[in-house]
Design a protein around this motif. Sequence first.
Motif, PDB file in Angstrom:
ATOM      1  N   THR A 185      18.698  64.554 174.998  1.00 50.62           N
ATOM      2  CA  THR A 185      17.711  64.205 173.979  1.00 50.62           C
ATOM      3  C   THR A 185      18.338  64.469 172.608  1.00 50.62           C
ATOM      4  O   THR A 185      19.562  64.499 172.479  1.00 50.62           O
ATOM      5  CB  THR A 185      16.431  65.045 174.171  1.00 50.62           C
ATOM      6  N   TRP A 186      17.513  64.656 171.608  1.00 50.16           N
ATOM      7  CA  TRP A 186      18.013  64.944 170.248  1.00 50.16           C
ATOM      8  C   TRP A 186      17.484  66.312 169.847  1.00 50.16           C
ATOM      9  O   TRP A 186      16.275  66.506 169.807  1.00 50.16           O
ATOM     10  CB  TRP A 186      17.518  63.866 169.286  1.00 50.16           C
ATOM     11  N   ASN A 194      21.868  66.267 164.061  1.00 46.70           N
ATOM     12  CA  ASN A 194      21.908  66.356 165.524  1.00 46.70           C
ATOM     13  C   ASN A 194      22.697  67.597 165.908  1.00 46.70           C
ATOM     14  O   ASN A 194      23.909  67.668 165.707  1.00 46.70           O
ATOM     15  CB  ASN A 194      22.547  65.098 166.116  1.00 46.70           C
ATOM     16  N   LEU A 195      22.019  68.600 166.428  1.00 44.61           N
ATOM     17  CA  LEU A 195      22.659  69.885 166.720  1.00 44.61           C
ATOM     18  C   LEU A 195      23.501  69.854 167.991  1.00 44.61           C
ATOM     19  O   LEU A 195      24.261  70.795 168.250  1.00 44.61           O
ATOM     20  CB  LEU A 195      21.591  70.982 166.824  1.00 44.61           C
ATOM     21  N   LEU A 197      23.024  70.420 171.093  1.00 48.11           N
ATOM     22  CA  LEU A 197      22.943  71.497 172.084  1.00 48.11           C
ATOM     23  C   LEU A 197      23.183  70.959 173.491  1.00 48.11           C
ATOM     24  O   LEU A 197      23.590  71.705 174.386  1.00 48.11           O
ATOM     25  CB  LEU A 197      21.572  72.187 172.014  1.00 48.11           C
ATOM     26  N   ASP A 198      22.923  69.680 173.682  1.00 48.26           N
ATOM     27  CA  ASP A 198      23.172  69.079 175.005  1.00 48.26           C
ATOM     28  C   ASP A 198      24.548  68.394 175.063  1.00 48.26           C
ATOM     29  O   ASP A 198      24.878  67.748 176.047  1.00 48.26           O
ATOM     30  CB  ASP A 198      22.063  68.090 175.369  1.00 48.26           C
ATOM     31  N   ARG A 199      25.322  68.525 173.993  1.00 50.54           N
ATOM     32  CA  ARG A 199      26.721  68.084 173.915  1.00 50.54           C
ATOM     33  C   ARG A 199      26.903  66.590 173.639  1.00 50.54           C
ATOM     34  O   ARG A 199      28.016  66.152 173.374  1.00 50.54           O
ATOM     35  CB  ARG A 199      27.514  68.461 175.179  1.00 50.54           C
ATOM     36  N   TYR A 200      25.846  65.797 173.694  1.00 49.28           N
ATOM     37  CA  TYR A 200      26.043  64.360 173.509  1.00 49.28           C
ATOM     38  C   TYR A 200      25.233  63.829 172.334  1.00 49.28           C
ATOM     39  O   TYR A 200      24.032  64.041 172.245  1.00 49.28           O
ATOM     40  CB  TYR A 200      25.662  63.592 174.782  1.00 49.28           C
ATOM     41  N   GLU A 201      25.915  63.100 171.460  1.00 49.20           N
ATOM     42  CA  GLU A 201      25.239  62.485 170.321  1.00 49.20           C
ATOM     43  C   GLU A 201      24.642  61.132 170.719  1.00 49.20           C
ATOM     44  O   GLU A 201      23.543  60.795 170.317  1.00 49.20           O
ATOM     45  CB  GLU A 201      26.231  62.291 169.177  1.00 49.20           C
ATOM     46  N   GLY A 202      25.406  60.351 171.472  1.00 50.39           N
ATOM     47  CA  GLY A 202      24.911  59.051 171.944  1.00 50.39           C
ATOM     48  C   GLY A 202      24.524  59.149 173.409  1.00 50.39           C
ATOM     49  O   GLY A 202      23.983  60.168 173.847  1.00 50.39           O
ATOM     50  N   THR A 203      24.808  58.086 174.154  1.00 50.73           N
ATOM     51  CA  THR A 203      24.523  58.128 175.588  1.00 50.73           C
ATOM     52  C   THR A 203      25.479  59.097 176.276  1.00 50.73           C
ATOM     53  O   THR A 203      26.524  59.465 175.723  1.00 50.73           O
ATOM     54  CB  THR A 203      24.669  56.730 176.222  1.00 50.73           C
ATOM     55  N   SER A 204      25.129  59.496 177.471  1.00 48.02           N
ATOM     56  CA  SER A 204      25.964  60.409 178.257  1.00 48.02           C
ATOM     57  C   SER A 204      26.209  59.789 179.631  1.00 48.02           C
ATOM     58  O   SER A 204      25.427  58.934 180.080  1.00 48.02           O
ATOM     59  CB  SER A 204      25.276  61.766 178.402  1.00 48.02           C
ATOM     60  N   PRO A 205      27.284  60.216 180.302  1.00 49.59           N
ATOM     61  CA  PRO A 205      27.488  59.696 181.666  1.00 49.59           C
ATOM     62  C   PRO A 205      26.268  60.008 182.535  1.00 49.59           C
ATOM     63  O   PRO A 205      25.684  61.095 182.413  1.00 49.59           O
ATOM     64  CB  PRO A 205      28.717  60.469 182.162  1.00 49.59           C
TER      65      PRO A 205
END
Length: 304
Positions: A185-186, A194-195, A197-205
């Motif tokens: 998420t964001w 965009n902090l 915290l989930d490591r991904y700025e755009g889409t993720s695998p």
Amino acid sequence: MPPASLLKDMIELPGGTFRMGSDDFYPEERPVREVSVQGFWIDRHPVTVAEFRRFVRDTGHVTWAEQPPDPADYPDADAELLVPGSLVFEKTAGPVDLDDYRNWWRWTPGADWRHPEGPGSNVGGRERHPVTHVAYADAVAYAEWAGKSLPSEAEWEYAARGGLDGAVFTWGDEFAPKGRMMANTWQGEFPWQNLLLDRYEGTSPVETYPPNGSRLYDMAGNVWEWTADLFTPHPAEAPACCAPESPRVELAEERFERRVIKGGSHLCAPNYCLRYRPAARQGEAVDTSTGHIGFRCIVRPGQA
Ligand SMILES: [Ca+2]
């Protein structure tokens, strides 16, 4: 029983009754009601770039975003908008008026599923990411090619809940249990901070975050997913935040019907769009594609 090859990477869900919707968040999710669905199989994760590429190679399919629009569909549109393109998210330099999604959605000629950020970008290294920049007709064409269907909204939400009837999220009621990020998420102040915290700025695998109780991945966040249901505007609908219309449609005054999209995306932030929840829903115009909408398919008994 559909053939085993068709059901590869799919999860079988028994039929059941569940509480659909939520009374606690946005108006268009109300009211909570009991809904029953038949059993079905559903893709374990959203359709990936690699999977979509196989479909395109096999069929020669040209996506909606790659086609020049028919001027008859957009009688009031500027000529410059009547070229192939799609909507690309662009982070802003600082806080902006959140009531106008044009502050962060850029109409981008040449953006499509192979060029998610527009000309010059590509999907290298993103084969396992969900395909994006697909309009509703592209999702339908893929499903037909695969011998599958798009889920109804009820089927999608039932699958997303993974047996946790009435829970806020697909994994429970707490956003980050023990600090663990459960979806892409964001985090931070949308649309400028965009902090990660989930490591991904755009889409993720796909399958980066834990699956839900039905062993399904990415039923929250990453990308919104098309469903087959027509979206009927709710009398008290919240402003469409995550379902931007192409500027062409805005000018053509909604000549295209809207379908329900589910699941939220990597652009959903608590300060703006807390929609990485199974009850969340938006209506997206069927001609519109963006960098944060994809899809997954289902197979119903007797379909194959
Ligand atoms: Ca993220």
